[in-house]
Structure formats: structure tokens, C-alpha cells
Design a protein around this motif. Sequence first.
Motif, PDB file in Angstrom:
ATOM      1  N   THR A   3       0.906  -1.151  -0.104  1.00 43.53           N
ATOM      2  CA  THR A   3       0.100   0.049   0.073  1.00 43.53           C
ATOM      3  C   THR A   3       0.776   1.396   0.001  1.00 43.53           C
ATOM      4  N   VAL A   4       1.796   0.848   0.619  1.00 39.30           N
ATOM      5  CA  VAL A   4       3.007   2.375   1.167  1.00 39.30           C
ATOM      6  C   VAL A   4       3.575   2.415  -0.326  1.00 39.30           C
ATOM      7  N   PHE A   5       3.591   1.042  -1.329  1.00 40.05           N
ATOM      8  CA  PHE A   5       4.374   1.213  -2.230  1.00 40.05           C
ATOM      9  C   PHE A   5       3.499   2.021  -3.837  1.00 40.05           C
ATOM     10  N   VAL A   6       2.566   1.849  -3.519  1.00 42.11           N
ATOM     11  CA  VAL A   6       1.081   2.021  -4.692  1.00 42.11           C
ATOM     12  C   VAL A   6       0.743   3.628  -4.705  1.00 42.11           C
ATOM     13  N   PHE A   7       0.993   4.142  -3.593  1.00 43.91           N
ATOM     14  CA  PHE A   7       0.388   5.453  -2.280  1.00 43.91           C
ATOM     15  C   PHE A   7       1.650   6.421  -3.187  1.00 43.91           C
ATOM     16  N   PHE A   8       3.143   5.896  -2.465  1.00 42.87           N
ATOM     17  CA  PHE A   8       4.439   6.539  -2.978  1.00 42.87           C
ATOM     18  C   PHE A   8       4.150   7.005  -5.063  1.00 42.87           C
ATOM     19  N   VAL A   9       4.293   5.620  -6.010  1.00 44.83           N
ATOM     20  CA  VAL A   9       4.444   6.002  -6.937  1.00 44.83           C
ATOM     21  C   VAL A   9       2.983   6.969  -7.344  1.00 44.83           C
ATOM     22  N   ILE A  10       1.950   6.903  -6.640  1.00 42.97           N
ATOM     23  CA  ILE A  10       0.990   7.937  -7.061  1.00 42.97           C
ATOM     24  C   ILE A  10       0.794   9.001  -6.942  1.00 42.97           C
ATOM     25  N   ALA A  11       1.965   9.836  -5.458  1.00 44.24           N
ATOM     26  CA  ALA A  11       2.482  10.610  -4.996  1.00 44.24           C
ATOM     27  C   ALA A  11       3.880  11.338  -6.341  1.00 44.24           C
ATOM     28  N   LEU A  12       4.405  10.204  -6.650  1.00 39.76           N
ATOM     29  CA  LEU A  12       5.594  10.006  -8.223  1.00 39.76           C
ATOM     30  C   LEU A  12       5.289  10.954  -8.659  1.00 39.76           C
ATOM     31  N   VAL A  13       4.459  10.221  -9.284  1.00 35.56           N
ATOM     32  CA  VAL A  13       3.753  10.443 -10.710  1.00 35.56           C
ATOM     33  C   VAL A  13       2.824  11.506 -10.451  1.00 35.56           C
ATOM     34  N   TRP A  14       1.795  11.870  -9.636  1.00 33.44           N
ATOM     35  CA  TRP A  14       1.677  13.748  -9.256  1.00 33.44           C
ATOM     36  C   TRP A  14       2.594  14.535  -9.090  1.00 33.44           C
ATOM     37  N   ASP A  15       3.404  14.300  -8.641  1.00 23.02           N
ATOM     38  CA  ASP A  15       4.669  15.638  -8.432  1.00 23.02           C
ATOM     39  C   ASP A  15       4.781  16.200 -10.187  1.00 23.02           C
ATOM     40  N   LYS A  16       5.181  14.478 -10.955  1.00 25.17           N
ATOM     41  CA  LYS A  16       5.594  15.272 -12.165  1.00 25.17           C
ATOM     42  C   LYS A  16       4.713  15.817 -13.004  1.00 25.17           C
ATOM     43  N   ILE A  17       3.545  15.143 -13.260  1.00 26.30           N
ATOM     44  CA  ILE A  17       2.913  16.658 -13.409  1.00 26.30           C
ATOM     45  C   ILE A  17       1.993  17.319 -13.209  1.00 26.30           C
ATOM     46  N   LYS A  18       2.725  17.430 -12.117  1.00 25.48           N
ATOM     47  CA  LYS A  18       1.378  18.631 -11.149  1.00 25.48           C
ATOM     48  C   LYS A  18       1.354  19.996 -12.156  1.00 25.48           C
ATOM     49  N   GLU A  19       2.303  20.602 -12.724  1.00 25.22           N
ATOM     50  CA  GLU A  19       1.924  21.921 -13.969  1.00 25.22           C
ATOM     51  C   GLU A  19       1.503  20.724 -14.754  1.00 25.22           C
ATOM     52  N   ARG A  20       0.440  20.123 -14.972  1.00 21.21           N
ATOM     53  CA  ARG A  20      -0.444  19.896 -15.759  1.00 21.21           C
ATOM     54  C   ARG A  20      -1.892  18.878 -15.283  1.00 21.21           C
ATOM     55  N   VAL A  21      -2.021  19.537 -14.188  1.00 16.98           N
ATOM     56  CA  VAL A  21      -3.367  18.921 -13.471  1.00 16.98           C
ATOM     57  C   VAL A  21      -4.060  20.481 -13.044  1.00 16.98           C
ATOM     58  N   ALA A  22      -5.197  20.792 -12.715  1.00 15.86           N
ATOM     59  CA  ALA A  22      -6.030  22.075 -12.405  1.00 15.86           C
ATOM     60  C   ALA A  22      -5.585  21.793 -11.097  1.00 15.86           C
ATOM     61  N   SER A  23      -5.891  23.341 -10.045  1.00 11.80           N
ATOM     62  CA  SER A  23      -4.796  23.940  -9.060  1.00 11.80           C
ATOM     63  C   SER A  23      -5.339  23.555  -8.434  1.00 11.80           C
ATOM     64  N   GLU A  24      -7.187  23.097  -8.591  1.00 13.55           N
ATOM     65  CA  GLU A  24      -8.350  23.267  -7.248  1.00 13.55           C
ATOM     66  C   GLU A  24      -7.507  21.114  -6.994  1.00 13.55           C
ATOM     67  N   PHE A  25      -6.819  20.378  -7.921  1.00 10.65           N
ATOM     68  CA  PHE A  25      -6.543  18.385  -7.282  1.00 10.65           C
ATOM     69  C   PHE A  25      -5.279  19.126  -7.024  1.00 10.65           C
ATOM     70  N   ASN A  26      -4.685  20.453  -7.066  1.00 12.15           N
ATOM     71  CA  ASN A  26      -3.057  20.382  -5.769  1.00 12.15           C
ATOM     72  C   ASN A  26      -2.839  20.988  -5.723  1.00 12.15           C
ATOM     73  N   GLN A  27      -4.407  21.111  -4.477  1.00 16.07           N
ATOM     74  CA  GLN A  27      -4.687  21.545  -3.379  1.00 16.07           C
ATOM     75  C   GLN A  27      -4.028  20.074  -2.429  1.00 16.07           C
ATOM     76  N   VAL A  28      -4.877  19.050  -2.603  1.00 15.05           N
ATOM     77  CA  VAL A  28      -4.287  17.787  -2.319  1.00 15.05           C
ATOM     78  C   VAL A  28      -3.756  17.173  -2.444  1.00 15.05           C
ATOM     79  N   ILE A  29      -2.681  17.649  -3.549  1.00 12.52           N
ATOM     80  CA  ILE A  29      -1.470  17.122  -3.893  1.00 12.52           C
ATOM     81  C   ILE A  29      -1.056  16.061  -2.668  1.00 12.52           C
ATOM     82  N   TYR A  30      -0.238  16.767  -1.588  1.00 15.79           N
ATOM     83  CA  TYR A  30       0.163  16.157  -0.650  1.00 15.79           C
ATOM     84  C   TYR A  30      -0.985  14.825   0.683  1.00 15.79           C
ATOM     85  N   LEU A  31      -2.328  14.204   0.024  1.00  9.37           N
ATOM     86  CA  LEU A  31      -2.608  13.250   0.122  1.00  9.37           C
ATOM     87  C   LEU A  31      -2.165  11.806  -0.161  1.00  9.37           C
TER      88      LEU A  31
END
Length: 293
Positions: free
Chosen positions: A131-159
Motif C-alpha cells: 500500500t505504501v509503495f502504491v501511494f508513493f507511486v501516485i505521489a511521484l507521478v502527481w508531483d512530476k505532472i502537477k503543472e498539467r493538473v488543475a489547481s483545485e486538485f493540486n491543493q490536495v497533492i499531499y494526500l
Amino acid sequence: INQLYLFYPDTDGYFAGLLGIILLYLAGFSYILIREKKYLYTTYGWLGWGFITLAIPLQLVGSWIAGAWLVEGAALLIVGLLRNKRSFIYIGFITLALFLFRFVTFDLLDTALVNLLNMEIKSRVIFSIFTVFVFFVIALVWDKIKERVASEFNQVIYLPSLIAAGVLMISISLDADKNFVSTFFLLEGVTIYIIGLLSSRFYLRIVGLLPMAGFGLLWLGYDSTNQKLINSEFFGNFNYRTIISLIATPIFYALYALTWSFSACLKEEEKNIRDVFAIAASVIIVALTFFEV
């Protein structure tokens, strides 16, 4: 359908999954042929996801249910982030919420053992690491493409990082040596915080404070009264309270010094947190002196 059940009993999940796939195909065809009727392909899409998600608990058992929801939710969320599709992101969040509910209410209570590399390990430990590994992958992908993601979703990038840290803390609390739980919390928090410093990621530094807060609470409660002797060749004849305090004090002082060297990366409100590290180290050493002298 009744005849199908006679020939293929215990296949409710397969039928639900097949219906879900058909509905998803209908959603795709509707999107291509009559795109102006958004309500149509949206309804088909949500129904398709619903039946496929329902098929999992109908057909699988045990930890496989939460595991399948975890993989499904992570895949939907990552696809939604990569393609900037709000519907995929929402569905991914909902599926991951289902996973977390199942994980907390069922899988964490499972004490079954599995044989891994000739070692008996609790299945929940392995599942927690996955579970930790999967959420780490999600966090890594999200961080790499955060400039392309809507700002409203980037407000919870820490989740994703917060959930990974929380799951690891729960796993440590349940299955690690209770005398060193606080130390593991401290090492986890410091590691995340330092990664946040080195990568200039504010949200990681905030997430790193959670395990450190857990350490503080345990040190004030359980550790400060723990006078059991370790009696080991490495530590000598000391009690756990002394050893944990001697480990924590230099770590907090080193973290304070490190944050000073990265002052340019810190936000103004973080500078108060930086001072807390030095205060924590000082309080621990004063308390240790009071306890042991």
C-alpha cells in the motif's frame, strides 16, 4: 440468466464485471457517436465503473478485495492525472476511499501469517508495504505532472504521501517492537522531512511532521515511563527510555542544523517549526538528566 446461474454458480462477480465492461463500451461508443449528449456516456461510464467495482467483493475474498480496489483506484487516478480527466480523478478518489475503508476495518485486523523467503510474516505487514509503495507511486507521478493538473486538485497533492506515511505508522504500531515504535516514527518523519528539504517540496515537509508528532506523543507518554532494561551487547545495560532519548536528541539537533542550511527554501511559517527541533532536543536531554540522575 437463471439458466446461466445453474450452469455457472458462484460467478456473480464475473457477471457483474462483464456487465460493467459492456457499459464501458457503450460509454465509449456514445462518446464517439453522440458526444453532444454528455449525460448519456457519463451515465454509462459511472454505471460501468460501479459494476466492475462491485464485481471485486462479489468474486474475491480476504485481502484480495482491498488489493484490487487499491490497484483499480490508483490506475484510475493516475490516468486521470496524466490525461487531466476530472471524471477519472473523481472515480479514482472514490475507489481509493473504498480501499481505505476496507483496509482499516478488515485487513489491519487480519493476523494471518504467510511464508515469505522461509520467514513467517503477517499478511497485513506485506499488504501495508504494498500500500505504501502504491501511494508513493501516485505521489511521484502527481508531483512530476502537477503543472498539467488543475489547481483545485493540486491543493490536495499531499494526500498520497500523507496516506502512505499514515499506513506505515499504523503498520509500525501494530507489528514493530513496542519499545522502539517511537524511534521508528522519528526515523520515518525525519526521512520524509529531509526528502522534502532536498527536493524543495513543502508538502513533503508538512507530511514529515506527522510521524515526528507521533514520536513526541509516544515519548511523552510511553517512553518517558519505560524503564525496562535492554541488556544487549550493543547498547549495554541501559533502559529503553535512555536509549531512545539518546537517539532522538542528536537527530533533532542535526535536523535543526540542516534546516538552517536550507533556510532559503523554507517558508516564513516553517522557521518557527525549525526552532521547535532545537527545543525538542533540549527538552529531551533535560528530561533525561532529570530522569536518570
